[in-house]
Scaffold this active site. Structure first.
Site, PDB file in Angstrom:
ATOM      1  CE  LYS A  26      -0.536  -7.433   5.756  1.00  0.00           C
ATOM      2  NZ  LYS A  26       0.299  -8.114   4.793  1.00  0.00           N
ATOM      3  NE  ARG A 102       1.202  -3.814  -0.147  1.00  0.00           N
ATOM      4  CZ  ARG A 102       0.251  -4.612   0.303  1.00  0.00           C
ATOM      5  NH1 ARG A 102      -0.717  -4.142   1.050  1.00  0.00           N
ATOM      6  NH2 ARG A 102       0.259  -5.883   0.004  1.00  0.00           N
ATOM      7  NE  ARG A 137      -2.498 -15.703   0.135  1.00  0.00           N
ATOM      8  CZ  ARG A 137      -2.014 -14.508   0.485  1.00  0.00           C
ATOM      9  NH1 ARG A 137      -1.901 -14.169   1.746  1.00  0.00           N
ATOM     10  NH2 ARG A 137      -1.637 -13.670  -0.443  1.00  0.00           N
ATOM     11  NE  ARG A 170      -4.492 -12.163  -3.278  1.00  0.00           N
ATOM     12  CZ  ARG A 170      -3.915 -11.446  -2.328  1.00  0.00           C
ATOM     13  NH1 ARG A 170      -4.406 -11.438  -1.119  1.00  0.00           N
ATOM     14  NH2 ARG A 170      -2.841 -10.741  -2.601  1.00  0.00           N
ATOM     15  NE  ARG A 181       1.387 -10.389  -3.521  1.00  0.00           N
ATOM     16  CZ  ARG A 181       0.731 -11.504  -3.179  1.00  0.00           C
ATOM     17  NH1 ARG A 181       0.693 -12.523  -4.012  1.00  0.00           N
ATOM     18  NH2 ARG A 181       0.144 -11.577  -2.025  1.00  0.00           N
TER      19      ARG A 181
HETATM   20  P1  ADP Z   1      -0.722  -9.222   0.201  1.00  0.00           P
HETATM   21  O1  ADP Z   1      -0.507  -8.437   1.445  1.00  0.00           O
HETATM   22  O2  ADP Z   1      -0.929 -10.663   0.476  1.00  0.00           O
HETATM   23  O3  ADP Z   1       0.283  -8.950  -0.873  1.00  0.00           O
HETATM   24  P2  ADP Z   1      -3.019  -7.540  -0.450  1.00  0.00           P
HETATM   25  O4  ADP Z   1      -4.353  -8.080  -0.702  1.00  0.00           O
HETATM   26  O5  ADP Z   1      -2.788  -6.726   0.763  1.00  0.00           O
HETATM   27  O6  ADP Z   1      -2.065  -8.812  -0.470  1.00  0.00           O
HETATM   28  O7  ADP Z   1      -2.541  -6.673  -1.702  1.00  0.00           O
HETATM   29  C1  ADP Z   1      -2.617  -7.150  -3.013  1.00  0.00           C
HETATM   30  C2  ADP Z   1      -2.120  -6.086  -3.989  1.00  0.00           C
HETATM   31  O8  ADP Z   1      -2.936  -4.900  -3.875  1.00  0.00           O
HETATM   32  C3  ADP Z   1      -0.705  -5.588  -3.763  1.00  0.00           C
HETATM   33  O9  ADP Z   1       0.262  -6.432  -4.363  1.00  0.00           O
HETATM   34  C4  ADP Z   1      -0.773  -4.199  -4.429  1.00  0.00           C
HETATM   35  O10 ADP Z   1      -0.708  -4.286  -5.823  1.00  0.00           O
HETATM   36  C5  ADP Z   1      -2.171  -3.722  -4.063  1.00  0.00           C
HETATM   37  N1  ADP Z   1      -2.187  -2.923  -2.822  1.00  0.00           N
HETATM   38  C6  ADP Z   1      -2.792  -3.255  -1.645  1.00  0.00           C
HETATM   39  N2  ADP Z   1      -2.614  -2.290  -0.718  1.00  0.00           N
HETATM   40  C7  ADP Z   1      -1.871  -1.317  -1.313  1.00  0.00           C
HETATM   41  C8  ADP Z   1      -1.336  -0.068  -0.896  1.00  0.00           C
HETATM   42  N3  ADP Z   1      -1.512   0.394   0.357  1.00  0.00           N
HETATM   43  N4  ADP Z   1      -0.618   0.660  -1.777  1.00  0.00           N
HETATM   44  C9  ADP Z   1      -0.419   0.224  -3.024  1.00  0.00           C
HETATM   45  N5  ADP Z   1      -0.874  -0.952  -3.488  1.00  0.00           N
HETATM   46  C10 ADP Z   1      -1.607  -1.718  -2.656  1.00  0.00           C
END
Ligand code: ADP
Ligand code: ZN
Length: 225
Positions: A26, A102, A137, A170, A181
């Site tokens: 994404k 999410r 990654r 990360r 996750r």
């Molecule tokens: P990925 O999609 O690769 O898991 P992101 O960078 O989008 O990585 O998200 C990393 C972390 O940030 C998630 O595991 C969560 O803890 C938090 N996070 C991101 N977006 C949200 C959201 N919309 N609601 C709740 N937590 C979020």
């Protein structure tokens, strides 16, 4: 204001939601699209949260523990950040919203603020592939560019092509956290696929098609909005 490149509504900000598992690509796809078009803005909820942590804000302090465990941060915390970004968006531009909503509650929050959600785009990748993708990654902490040691390596190992910064792994990309996750994704985020399908605005792209092909297909989709 110059004419928008895409057939979008010009008096409001247009939102396109990106759906897909962690590691589905994404962020990489959205970053590539936004780099080539000033009217497209890539907003990543994860980047907003990591920025808050780096800046040491109250929200960042609160978010850190959840993120390190691979759990979702509280809806209200991330929703407040997203509302600000949406409110600051330019009319006639398109926001590629990556990582928000999410879960169904967050989708409700977005609808509740009257956001103009034009489309949701699912980048579909099987779970087996995700583990390998995330294991390899690498991320540029400065310009946020993403790489993969095998699939998408930088020109010089461990160094960002764009800005020369040293690449990092990360913190939440370790195998146990990735498992958590993915579980969170299936349980909480995947129901959004049906939610946007029911609204008639879901599009699915094959996440195995290769980065350039996905970017091209996504661009066509935006042009058709
Ligand atoms: P990925 O999609 O690769 O898991 P992101 O960078 O989008 O990585 O998200 C990393 C972390 O940030 C998630 O595991 C969560 O803890 C938090 N996070 C991101 N977006 C949200 C959201 N919309 N609601 C709740 N937590 C979020
Ligand atoms: Zn960089």
């Amino acid at each position: 204001m110059r004419a928008p490149k895409y057939g979008i509504i010009s008096n409001v900000m247009n939102i396109v939601i990106l759906l897909g598992a962690p590691g589905s690509g994404k962020g990489t796809v959205a970053g590539k699209l936004a780099a080539g078009d000033s009217r497209l803005k890539h907003v990543s909820s994860g980047d907003l949260l990591r920025g808050a942590i780096a800046a040491g804000t109250q929200a960042g302090i609160e978010a850190k523990g959840y993120m390190e465990k691979g759990e979702l941060v509280p809806d209200a915390l991330i929703a407040a950040m997203i509302k600000d970004v949406v409110a600051a968006g330019d009319a006639g531009s398109t926001m590629l919203l990556d990582g928000f909503p999410r879960n169904l509650a967050q989708a409700g929050i977005l609808d509740g603020i009257g956001a103009n959600v034009r489309a949701a785009v699912l980048i579909d990748v099987p779970d087996e592939i995700i583990h390998d993708r995330i294991a390899g990654r690498r991320l540029c902490p400065k310009c946020k560019a993403g790489y993969h040691v095998r699939n998408f390596p930088p020109k010089v190992e461990g160094v960002c092509d764009n800005c020369g910064e040293k690449l990092v792994v990360r913190k939440d990309d370790n195998p146990e956290t990735v498992r958590d996750r993915l579980e969170v994704y299936h349980r909480q985020t995947e129901p959004l696929v049906a939610y946007y399908r029911d609204k008639g605005i879901l599009n699915t792209l094959d996440g195995m098609a290769g980065l350039d092909n996905i970017v091209e297909a996504f661009g066509k989709l935006l042009a058709g909005l």
